[in-house]
Structure formats: C-alpha cells, structure tokens
Design a protein around this motif. Structure first.
Motif, PDB file in Angstrom:
ATOM      1  N   LEU B  32      47.402  37.865  39.382  1.00  0.00           N
ATOM      2  CA  LEU B  32      47.556  39.067  40.198  1.00  0.00           C
ATOM      3  C   LEU B  32      46.223  39.774  40.356  1.00  0.00           C
ATOM      4  O   LEU B  32      45.861  40.234  41.443  1.00  0.00           O
ATOM      5  CB  LEU B  32      48.581  40.012  39.563  1.00  0.00           C
ATOM      6  N   TYR B  33      45.476  39.824  39.257  1.00  0.00           N
ATOM      7  CA  TYR B  33      44.166  40.461  39.289  1.00  0.00           C
ATOM      8  C   TYR B  33      43.271  39.737  40.292  1.00  0.00           C
ATOM      9  O   TYR B  33      42.646  40.356  41.154  1.00  0.00           O
ATOM     10  CB  TYR B  33      43.549  40.427  37.902  1.00  0.00           C
ATOM     11  N   GLY B  34      43.271  38.386  40.177  1.00  0.00           N
ATOM     12  CA  GLY B  34      42.463  37.579  41.086  1.00  0.00           C
ATOM     13  C   GLY B  34      42.893  37.802  42.525  1.00  0.00           C
ATOM     14  O   GLY B  34      42.068  37.970  43.424  1.00  0.00           O
ATOM     15  N   LEU B  35      44.214  37.848  42.722  1.00  0.00           N
ATOM     16  CA  LEU B  35      44.763  38.017  44.067  1.00  0.00           C
ATOM     17  C   LEU B  35      44.372  39.380  44.639  1.00  0.00           C
ATOM     18  O   LEU B  35      43.960  39.481  45.802  1.00  0.00           O
ATOM     19  CB  LEU B  35      46.287  37.905  43.996  1.00  0.00           C
ATOM     20  N   GLY B  36      44.450  40.408  43.802  1.00  0.00           N
ATOM     21  CA  GLY B  36      44.079  41.753  44.230  1.00  0.00           C
ATOM     22  C   GLY B  36      42.616  41.794  44.628  1.00  0.00           C
ATOM     23  O   GLY B  36      42.241  42.264  45.710  1.00  0.00           O
TER      24      GLY B  36
END
Lengths: 269, 521
Positions: B32-36
């Motif tokens: 999720l962090y990467g996606l954000g």
C-alpha cells in the motif's frame, strides 16, 4: 578422562528423593495448531540408567524433551525429575537437570570459556568452582585451544561440545541431551561417550535422543522408540530389540522402508 | 531457465505470505505504501508535463539521479536485505551465465521497489507527451535507466557479498554503512537550504548530474525537446555504455563469486580472559549484567544503537544551534532513547534465551541484570550529556531541572522497558544479521508497542515533566529543584516496581517467551 567431570552431587540437591525415577514423564501431550506433535507420552527413566530416545524425523522427540525440561509448556501431562514436578516447581527441578537443547542458538558473541562460565554463574555457583570446572570441561572436550574464540566462529561440532559443557557445569543428577552427537567428529564423540559412561557409572542418569541406532544400542541400557508423537516400545535395550538388532526392530516398529526397485535410472551400469 | 528463475522469485514471494498473517499484513502495508508513493509520483509526473522544459528537466534529472543512487546505496547499507535470489545459492547448479544474469535482472525488477521504479520511469513518457520525439526518447531512456538501476544494485550486492564471508567484515560494515544514513537528514537539510537560497541552485545541480552516469538517461529527453538531438544521442551513449560496463563487471564478479565460496578466517585463541564476567559480582544477576554489557560492545545490533548516541549530540547541536531548541535537552533525550533500548532484549536474544530458562534464572535476576548493564554506561553518559549543554550555553541555573528530567526519564524508562521486554517479543534482526535489516511482517505490532510504550513512558514521567514546564514558564528555581527531587525519587520507585513486576511476568511466561522468539528465525 571421565574423572575430569564433576560427579553428580547429592549434597547440593536436597530436593532429590531417593528411590524415585530420575525422570518420569506422564501423559505429556502438545499440539501446534492442527498438528498433534506429542500424543500422550509416558516414560520412566530409572536412576543410574543411560536412556536412549529414538524415532524418525518429526516424531516428537525434541518436543517431548522440551516439555520434560521446562522449556515448552505441555497441553497435558506431567514431568517429574527425581520426584520434583518440572512445571509446579520449575526452579527446583531445573537444579537437578543439565539440558542440551537441539536447534536453539547460544549466546554466541561470548567466547567458549565465557559461555560455560556464564552457564555456571546463572546456576548461582561461585566463581572459583565455575572457573575450575570450566577449565576441566574444556580440556575434556578438547576445546582448550579455542577457549578464547567467539562461539559464533566455532564449527557445528565445536558448538555442540560447548553447549554440552554448559549443560554439565553444575554436576546435575540428570542429563537431558537432544542429539548430542550431531556433527561431532568421531574422536570427540568417543570422548563424550566416555564422559557420559563415567557419569552414569558414578550414579547420574542420562537421556539422549538420537538417530543413530547403532550408537544407542552400544551406549544405552534403556531405549524408547517414539513415532508420530506416541511411544511404540520402551524398556531395556535387550527387551526392546529381542533377537534382532535395534535398527531392524526400529524399522519394523516404525515402518516406511521402501523395498521396491525404485530409481532404476540412478544405476550407472 | 530465465522463466524458471522468475517463477522461483514469485514462488518465494508467495510462500513468504503464507508463513504468518502478521507477515502478510506487513507485505500488504508495504504494498500500500509503495502504491501510494507510486500514484503520487505518477500524478506529479503527468502534471509536470504542463511546466516549461527547463523545469521538467531539472526535476526529472535530480529525481532520476536520486533513484539510481538509491538503488546503488541501499544494498550496501543493508547487506542481505533481499537475498532471495542470492547468487551464492546457485553455486551448485550449472546455469549458463547469460541466463543467470537475465534471470537475476528480471528477478530484481519483481518486487515493490522494482515495480515502482519501472512504472515511474514509464510515467515520464506522459510528462513529455507534448513533445512526441522527446516522449519516445523518454520511453527508451527510461527502460535503459531502470535496467541500469537493477544492474548497478546487483553489481554492488555481488561485490559486497564476496566480502561478507568474514563475520568481522559483516559486523563492521553493518555499522559503518549506517553513519552516512544518520547524516542524511542534515545533508537533505543542506540541499533544501541550497534550493531556497538560490533559485539557480537546482538547475545547476541538474546540469552537473546530467553529465554523470546517474543523470544522463534522464536528461536526454529534455535535449530532444529543446531541439538538440545530437546532445541527446551523446548522453544516451554514455548511459548505455555505463550499463554495458556494469554488466561486464557484474558478470565477472558473479563468475568469481560462484567459484569462491565465502570463507571465514578465524584465529584460534586460548582462554584465560573472562572479560566482564570476571569483573561483575558472581551472582546470576551479575552474570547477566556482564553478558549484556559484553553484547552492548560486541553485538553489532546493540553496538549500532550505542554508536548513534554521539551522533544525536552532533545532530541536535547543528540542527537547532547551541543556544536554543533540542540541544539544551540533550540529556533527557538521550536518557529517553537509551532507556527504551532494552525493551526488545529477549527478542534480540532469540532462542539463546533458552539458557536462561534451562538454568532456572529467576525473573527478578534476569530483569535486574539487564537493567544494570544498561545503567552502568547509560547513567554516566546521560549525566555528561545533561551537564555539558547548559555549560556551553551558559545556563548553569537550568542544571537541576535538566538533571531531574534526565534521571527521571532514564530510571522510569528502564523500569518500563523491563516490563515490556518480559511481556512482548517482536521480529528483530536475528543474531549475526545487519542491525538495519527489518524482518518483514510484524512491523505493525512492533510500532504499536513502540508508540504505546513511549506514550506510557511520558505518562509515567508526567510529574517531573509538568514541574519542568512550570519551571521554564515561571523561571522560579524552586520548581527546578522540585523536578530534581521528584524525578529521582519517582524514577527509583518506578525502576524497582518495573523490575519486580517485569520479573513476575517473566516467571509466569518465560516458556511462552521462548516459544514466541523461536518463531522468528
């Protein structure tokens, strides 16, 4: 060589009750999630006996010994060391036992000498005795030359030996050794066998787990065969093996030998 | 063969999810962090397309160079961060070198950093969409640049891993590589200040980077957009040549690594030196203190948190200046950090903790020993760090209040940490691993325990904190002395309470602690 190791002391262990089994395991059971690792194991290790615990990989040997020594809380059952309940009076029971667990790390940033000393001091022994016995143990296990090397730099066999020394330092009445001969060279293994034989001769009791049937047959006077968390046979070595060798009897009890003509392609001619 | 290596990587990734739910949560949070991050980057890159060419160029060159640099530096700082496709594991298989290289490059792309870099590089095309020729250049150069990132990072990993055979190198490297990271803050601060002070700074930085292998490939599309295709070709050739050079170097060092297994040279040493074990009282608690102190100096995971302490002083001095801000509170801040550092002690022991369990050490002795080892050095350091700043700034009248805060926080925190480490274990780097390797997964529990722990610690130290605030507001010396008295008395009481109740937890739950640390290996 065996004379170098302190014989089990009686005066330090007033809790030990005469006439009871050195280790008495009653209905120990443990499950991890869906898997029942140990399914109600009963064992009686008579005082002064050299007891072998054999079984295939994953039979529950380590789990049983961990529960018997206070390292892993059992779901059911009881373990008594010379009549002292391991889980009701853990501190008293642990004074009577020397434990060599399998598959755990050591405080390996200590030197070999420091590790054995540490084990002794944790037992509440005084420094002079600890230092004297540490020297003796390192000599008996042929580790004197590496006493000042960090344990993290030891080979697998040396690591086993230093862990064994840590288990012997307080002259326990019962030794619980999980796979003590794994990756130990033949000469050291013979030395360790001598030490253990001398220890049993002087009145101590030993329970070892092992894969090596031949070793158990020669070394132990009692044996228990365990598979899938259950004891299949237990008693003196002669009772258990009958007319056959221990290895033959073990295979017969445990099963699982492949007798087919498999891997025909592996033949080079 | 290449497909097999990729399948292996995917399988390893998938199996790592299966190990535990906590790990899965960790991976999902990381994803999720990467996606954000990725969506922010992509949106920014698309919006950037409306700016003028020179601004686009400056931002892309600096950002792109930073990405390449990151791919190179991170593996050095954290050896063993992603060794799932460690070349050493392929030693026994006869895999042709070309296929191994291709497999490892593509394997390196499969993963959160690889995917983020790739998509960001492709998003560049959207930035240049108003200049079709530049967009095409951006597509080609972007792909080459991503390959450069992966190859450079693999080259570094392989080169480092051939050295990491020796334990001593591993120990030292883990710490030395960390030092630049500590100064990352001030460096970024300096660069930011540079941007603010002179508007041309960024542009000239980009001009320099545009001629280094880090930035050539990111600068080429701008050349096309600016109508200088010749320049773009030169830059592209420099970038491509770098990629080829790195590939050759990597293939050589990989070939070398595959035939030279790591060898740990150890000198035999006779005994006779008990170290701290010979100097501390020969009781169980004394032995534990001696062992813990030995570990503080000898285990890189502990030593790393020790070596950070002087840097905190330097950082606080330079960030806030000598007079104001954090530097005056150097003592309390150090006390706070040091006290909390033993809160994961049993997690750090890992299964070596079984020795404490099998020897039947009482919980009180265990807690007392670990706390004593910490206080032996933490108390003097904290006191020195408390005395020096007010003397430098000439505010000696603040000494009582600062002492009160420092001592209060140190003792309270040590007491609290003694309870926490007997109650909670979490995934920490294993013995012998780099201090900065974070095992994936349970990070969430870890952060929860950390933050709640810090909060509780401040809550427990609230009396002296309030008194200190009153002192600074009123300037009345009485409150300074009150802080000192209350801080010391309350600190001692909470330390004793912490060791006692931590000891009781320990006595009740030691086998469960062993079980939970043995899950982390």
């Amino acid at each position: 060589m065996s004379s170098l190791v302190p014989p089990p002391s009686d005066e330090n262990n007033p809790e030990a009750k005469a006439g009871t089994a050195a280790l008495s395991i009653r209905g120990l059971a443990k499950r991890f999630g869906e898997k029942i690792a140990v399914n109600g194991v009963d064992l009686e290790v008579p005082p002064g006996s050299f007891y072998g615990l054999v079984g295939p990989n994953g039979a529950g040997k380590t789990t049983t010994l961990s529960m018997a020594t206070g390292l892993l809380r059992p779901d059911f059952g009881q373990a008594l060391v010379h009549g002292v309940d391991v889980w009701a009076e853990p501190l008293e029971a642990k004074k009577l036992m020397g434990i060599l667990p399998d598959g755990v790390r050591l405080f390996d940033r200590l030197t070999g000498e420091q590790l054995v000393t540490y084990a002794g001091l944790l037992r509440g022994m005084d420094r002079e005795t600890v230092m004297e016995r540490t020297g003796d143990l390192l000599r008996a296990l042929d580790l004197t030359g590496d006493a000042g090397t960090l344990v993290v730099d030891y080979s697998a066999g040396m690591t086993k030996k230093i862990a064994l020394a840590s288990a012997l330092i307080h002259a326990p009445k019962l030794l619980v050794l999980d796979e003590p001969f794994e990756s130990v060279d033949p000469v050291s293994a013979a030395n360790i066998r001598d030490i253990l034989a001398g220890y049993v001769h002087s009145g101590g009791s030993v329970i070892v787990s092992s894969h090596v049937m031949d070793l158990v047959q020669r070394m132990c006077d009692h044996v228990a065969v365990i598979a899938a968390g259950t004891v299949l046979a237990a008693g003196t070595v002669d009772e258990v093996r009958g007319e056959a060798t221990l290895e033959e009897r073990f295979v017969e009890l445990v099963g699982g030998r492949n007798t087919s003509e498999g891997l025909s392609w592996l033949r080079t001619s | 063969m290449v497909a097999d290596l990729l399948k292996l990587k995917l399988l390893l990734l998938r199996n790592s999810f299966k190990r535990s739910t906590a790990q899965l949560i960790g991976v999902i949070l990381g994803g999720l962090y990467g996606l954000g991050l990725l969506s922010v980057i992509v949106v920014a890159l698309v919006l950037l397309g409306t700016a003028d060419v020179s601004l686009i160029r400056t931002i892309l060159v600096i950002g792109g160079s930073a990405a390449v640099l990151g791919w190179i530096i991170i593996p050095i700082a954290a050896t063993g961060i992603d060794m799932t496709l460690d070349p050493a594991r392929f030693v026994t298989f006869a895999i042709p070198m070309r296929q191994l290289l291709a497999g490892l490059v593509l394997g390196g792309l499969l993963g959160i950093p690889g995917v983020v870099t790739l998509i960001a590089a492709l998003a560049q095309v959207a930035t240049w969409i108003r200049y079709p020729a530049a967009a095409l250049t951006a597509l080609v150069c972007g792909l080459v640049a991503v390959l450069l990132c992966v190859v450079a990072s693999r080259l570094v990993t392989t080169a480092v891993s051939s050295m990491t055979g020796s334990r001593r190198f591993k120990d030292v490297n883990g710490i030395v590589a960390f030092i630049p990271l500590i100064f990352l803050g001030p460096i970024i601060g300096g660069v930011t200040a540079g941007f603010q002070n002179s508007p041309g700074f960024a542009a000239s930085l980009a001009d320099v980077l545009a001629w280094t292998p880090l930035g050539v490939l990111w600068a080429a599309p701008a050349d096309v957009a600016a109508g200088e295709p010749g320049l773009a070709v030169v830059r592209f050739l420099i970038g491509a040549a770098t990629l080829v050079l790195f590939l050759v170097l990597w293939s050589r060092s990989l070939g070398h690594a595959l035939v030279t297994p790591p060898y740990n040279a150890v000198t035999k040493r006779a005994g006779g030196n008990l170290g701290w074990l010979g100097r501390f009282p020969s009781t169980p608690a004394g032995a534990i203190a001696a062992r813990a102190l030995t570990y503080w100096l000898r285990d890189p995971r502990y030593f790393a948190s020790l070596i950070v302490i002087p840097f905190i002083a330097v950082l606080l001095y330079f960030s806030g200046g000598a007079s104001g801000g954090g530097f005056a509170f150097l003592g309390p801040i150090t006390a706070f950090l040091l006290a909390w550092s033993i809160s994961a002690d049993i997690s750090y022991d890992n299964t070596a903790f079984s020795l404490h369990l099998s020897t039947g050490v009482s919980g009180r002795d265990d807690r007392l020993g670990r706390a004593a080892a910490l206080l032996v050095f933490a108390l003097p350091i904290t006191l020195v760090f408390t005395v020096v700043p007010p003397l430098i700034t000439g505010r000696a009248e603040d000494l009582p209040v600062l002492f009160g805060l420092s001592i209060g926080l140190l003792l309270t925190g040590t007491g609290l940490a003694s309870v926490v480490s007997a109650r909670y274990t979490y995934n920490v780097p294993l013995p012998g691993e780099s201090a900065f390797k974070t095992p994936p997964g349970t990070n969430f529990t870890m952060f929860a325990v950390q933050f709640i722990g810090w909060f509780v610690m401040l809550l427990l130290a609230l009396p002296e904190i309030i008194l200190a605030i009153v002192y600074f507001v009123t300037g009345d010396a009485l409150f300074g002395w009150l802080t000192l008295v209350i801080g010391s008395v309350l600190g001692v009481i909470l330390l004793v309470v912490g060791i006692r109740s931590g000891g009781r937890w320990y006595d009740r739950r030691a086998p469960e602690l062993l079980l939970s640390v043995s899950a982390n290996r």
